[in-house]
Scaffold this active site. Sequence first.
Site, PDB file in Angstrom:
ATOM      1  N   ARG A  90       2.244  22.751 -41.857  1.00  0.00           N
ATOM      2  CA  ARG A  90       2.504  21.302 -41.959  1.00  0.00           C
ATOM      3  C   ARG A  90       2.829  20.686 -40.598  1.00  0.00           C
ATOM      4  O   ARG A  90       2.458  19.548 -40.317  1.00  0.00           O
ATOM      5  CB  ARG A  90       3.649  21.079 -42.959  1.00  0.00           C
TER       6      ARG A  90
ATOM      7  N   HIS B 227       1.074  17.400 -39.003  1.00  0.00           N
ATOM      8  CA  HIS B 227       1.849  16.224 -38.576  1.00  0.00           C
ATOM      9  C   HIS B 227       1.720  15.984 -37.071  1.00  0.00           C
ATOM     10  O   HIS B 227       1.868  14.859 -36.608  1.00  0.00           O
ATOM     11  CB  HIS B 227       3.315  16.374 -38.977  1.00  0.00           C
ATOM     12  N   ASP B 228       1.450  17.046 -36.313  1.00  0.00           N
ATOM     13  CA  ASP B 228       1.224  16.866 -34.879  1.00  0.00           C
ATOM     14  C   ASP B 228      -0.110  16.145 -34.665  1.00  0.00           C
ATOM     15  O   ASP B 228      -0.177  15.139 -33.966  1.00  0.00           O
ATOM     16  CB  ASP B 228       1.210  18.239 -34.183  1.00  0.00           C
TER      17      ASP B 228
ATOM     18  N   VAL C 268      -0.657  12.273 -35.678  1.00  0.00           N
ATOM     19  CA  VAL C 268       0.070  11.246 -34.925  1.00  0.00           C
ATOM     20  C   VAL C 268      -0.267  11.403 -33.441  1.00  0.00           C
ATOM     21  O   VAL C 268       0.130  12.381 -32.809  1.00  0.00           O
ATOM     22  CB  VAL C 268       1.601  11.379 -35.164  1.00  0.00           C
TER      23      VAL C 268
ATOM     24  N   GLU D 218       9.364  11.339 -32.952  1.00  0.00           N
ATOM     25  CA  GLU D 218       8.568  11.461 -34.185  1.00  0.00           C
ATOM     26  C   GLU D 218       9.343  12.244 -35.233  1.00  0.00           C
ATOM     27  O   GLU D 218       9.286  11.961 -36.432  1.00  0.00           O
ATOM     28  CB  GLU D 218       7.240  12.176 -33.892  1.00  0.00           C
TER      29      GLU D 218
ATOM     30  N   THR E 285      11.368  16.203 -43.471  1.00  0.00           N
ATOM     31  CA  THR E 285      11.266  17.392 -44.330  1.00  0.00           C
ATOM     32  C   THR E 285      10.470  18.516 -43.663  1.00  0.00           C
ATOM     33  O   THR E 285      10.151  19.511 -44.320  1.00  0.00           O
ATOM     34  CB  THR E 285      10.644  17.035 -45.696  1.00  0.00           C
TER      35      THR E 285
ATOM     36  N   THR F 169      -1.696  24.557 -51.122  1.00  0.00           N
ATOM     37  CA  THR F 169      -1.695  25.791 -51.918  1.00  0.00           C
ATOM     38  C   THR F 169      -0.479  26.656 -51.585  1.00  0.00           C
ATOM     39  O   THR F 169      -0.174  27.621 -52.297  1.00  0.00           O
ATOM     40  CB  THR F 169      -3.006  26.588 -51.706  1.00  0.00           C
TER      41      THR F 169
HETATM   42  C1  HEM Z   1      -3.393  13.589 -47.765  1.00  0.00           C
HETATM   43  C2  HEM Z   1      -2.441  13.671 -47.047  1.00  0.00           C
HETATM   44  C3  HEM Z   1      -1.167  14.428 -47.276  1.00  0.00           C
HETATM   45  C4  HEM Z   1      -0.031  13.978 -47.853  1.00  0.00           C
HETATM   46  C5  HEM Z   1       0.208  12.619 -48.475  1.00  0.00           C
HETATM   47  C6  HEM Z   1       0.919  15.050 -47.786  1.00  0.00           C
HETATM   48  C7  HEM Z   1       2.225  14.980 -48.236  1.00  0.00           C
HETATM   49  C8  HEM Z   1       3.096  16.031 -48.279  1.00  0.00           C
HETATM   50  C9  HEM Z   1       4.430  15.980 -48.793  1.00  0.00           C
HETATM   51  C10 HEM Z   1       5.114  14.721 -49.335  1.00  0.00           C
HETATM   52  C11 HEM Z   1       4.959  17.210 -48.730  1.00  0.00           C
HETATM   53  C12 HEM Z   1       6.338  17.665 -49.242  1.00  0.00           C
HETATM   54  C13 HEM Z   1       7.450  17.228 -48.346  1.00  0.00           C
HETATM   55  C14 HEM Z   1       8.767  17.539 -48.984  1.00  0.00           C
HETATM   56  O1  HEM Z   1       9.143  16.806 -49.894  1.00  0.00           O
HETATM   57  O2  HEM Z   1       9.415  18.521 -48.600  1.00  0.00           O
HETATM   58  C15 HEM Z   1       3.972  18.069 -48.154  1.00  0.00           C
HETATM   59  C16 HEM Z   1       4.134  19.407 -47.940  1.00  0.00           C
HETATM   60  C17 HEM Z   1       3.192  20.194 -47.306  1.00  0.00           C
HETATM   61  N1  HEM Z   1       2.002  19.781 -46.777  1.00  0.00           N
HETATM   62 FE1  HEM Z   1       1.147  17.970 -47.016  1.00  0.00          FE
HETATM   63  N2  HEM Z   1       0.341  16.138 -47.188  1.00  0.00           N
HETATM   64  C18 HEM Z   1      -0.941  15.792 -46.856  1.00  0.00           C
HETATM   65  C19 HEM Z   1      -1.846  16.573 -46.199  1.00  0.00           C
HETATM   66  C20 HEM Z   1      -1.610  17.846 -45.753  1.00  0.00           C
HETATM   67  C21 HEM Z   1      -2.467  18.599 -44.888  1.00  0.00           C
HETATM   68  C22 HEM Z   1      -3.769  18.082 -44.290  1.00  0.00           C
HETATM   69  C23 HEM Z   1      -1.891  19.815 -44.710  1.00  0.00           C
HETATM   70  C24 HEM Z   1      -2.386  20.991 -43.901  1.00  0.00           C
HETATM   71  C25 HEM Z   1      -3.631  21.291 -43.735  1.00  0.00           C
HETATM   72  C26 HEM Z   1      -0.666  19.823 -45.455  1.00  0.00           C
HETATM   73  C27 HEM Z   1       0.178  20.885 -45.564  1.00  0.00           C
HETATM   74  C28 HEM Z   1       1.391  20.867 -46.233  1.00  0.00           C
HETATM   75  C29 HEM Z   1       2.198  22.047 -46.438  1.00  0.00           C
HETATM   76  C30 HEM Z   1       1.847  23.466 -46.037  1.00  0.00           C
HETATM   77  C31 HEM Z   1       3.345  21.617 -47.097  1.00  0.00           C
HETATM   78  C32 HEM Z   1       4.562  22.468 -47.508  1.00  0.00           C
HETATM   79  C33 HEM Z   1       5.570  22.435 -46.382  1.00  0.00           C
HETATM   80  C34 HEM Z   1       6.790  23.310 -46.599  1.00  0.00           C
HETATM   81  O3  HEM Z   1       6.861  24.059 -47.557  1.00  0.00           O
HETATM   82  O4  HEM Z   1       7.678  23.239 -45.746  1.00  0.00           O
HETATM   83  N3  HEM Z   1      -0.508  18.607 -46.050  1.00  0.00           N
HETATM   84  N4  HEM Z   1       2.845  17.318 -47.875  1.00  0.00           N
END
Ligand code: HEM
Length: 348
Positions: free
Chosen positions: A70, A74-75, A78, A96, A104, A204
């Site tokens: 993640r 995020h890097d 932005v 940032e 989070t 996933t």
């Molecule tokens: C369509 C755009 C996306 C949105 C709106 C989104 C939103 C989010 C949100 C809200 C969370 C949970 C944050 C929390 O409540 O702790 C999350 C977790 C995560 N996202 Fe996304 N995400 C997006 C795209 C992506 C992409 C492109 C990747 C990587 C290729 C990604 C990888 C992850 C991973 C691995 C987590 C789990 C992080 C953890 O367990 O610490 N996301 N995302």
Amino acid sequence: MASTFVFFLLSTLSLAFSPPEAEAQSLPPIVNGLSFTFYKSTCPKLESIVRKFLKEQFEKDIGLAAGLLRVHFHDCFVQGCDGSVLLDGSASGPSEKDAPPNLTLRPEAFKAINELRVLIDNACGRVVSCADVVALAARDSVFLSGGPQYRIPLGRRDGRRFATRNATLASLPAPTFNISTILSILSRINLDAADLVALSGGHTIGRSHCSSFSNRIFPSRDPTMNRAFFDHLRFTCPTASSTNTTPLDFRSPNAFDNKYYVDLVNREGLFTSDEDLFMNSKIKSIVQSFAVNQTLFFEKFVFSMVKMGQLGVLTGGKGEIRANCSARNDDKIAIWRAMEKEGDKAVY
Ligand code: HEM
């Protein structure tokens, strides 16, 4: 005997003709200034240092893999993959990291990047950028969680400034956004619907806080959500302000596989931005194809990750190689070093 010979011949032929990894995978164009062999002479052990360190860390905490993946996303979204997400705030303002979507990000992920940075510096000197360490850590997080093995081009340089809070908010899609809003954000950085579906597969692995999907369970069930899944989520998040967490892919929370798409097909996607991929008539078929074919998902994921990993990169003489991933190199030190070099040339 004859069949043993045929088997031997076939295995030998298949070994001889199996294409090298990079050629076997379909990849987007590589940006000028990046290359697969960038650190071949300056830091030949780079990739093995990263892999070994992360393997050890994931044995203790597999959640770190999701955290690192993640951070890379995020890097890159932005102001490009320039390591700006790693910078701490300063007197000139909040960084940032302080903007809501980044609150989070896991502190353990930032810690791991800094630790890796020290290991790499000790082995090679200060030649590898923090942005490249982030990209490599994300790549290995995918592989070490069971995902595809792939190569990424390297040579990114670190940015000297972080984005403002507003720019950060405008660049990162929110989980409550519908697909057309997200696609319009992505189109600004040249990513399309196919990239969105593949990259969302990053969900996933990892977890989410209740606040990120409370819009779907409070005050009542989002009608696109499976009822049993809703009950399960309401149990985990009894109130809208609950600080609990739940896995993003409840079928296999720590494995990088295609189950996320199986979740979506069963209306068990967590965020609006997830489930809407399946509700959208134009892109539903991509979700279905990934749900039944993991190899296809892996192939498209690799393509889009390499594409995302090259967004807005700084190369050549732009940016810098940070000494400390959390702070840009001190201007005074940089000037002093330059003067020192000039001094070396001077005749007294
Ligand atoms: C369509 C755009 C996306 C949105 C709106 C989104 C939103 C989010 C949100 C809200 C969370 C949970 C944050 C929390 O409540 O702790 C999350 C977790 C995560 N996202 Fe996304 N995400 C997006 C795209 C992506 C992409 C492109 C990747 C990587 C290729 C990604 C990888 C992850 C991973 C691995 C987590 C789990 C992080 C953890 O367990 O610490 N996301 N995302």
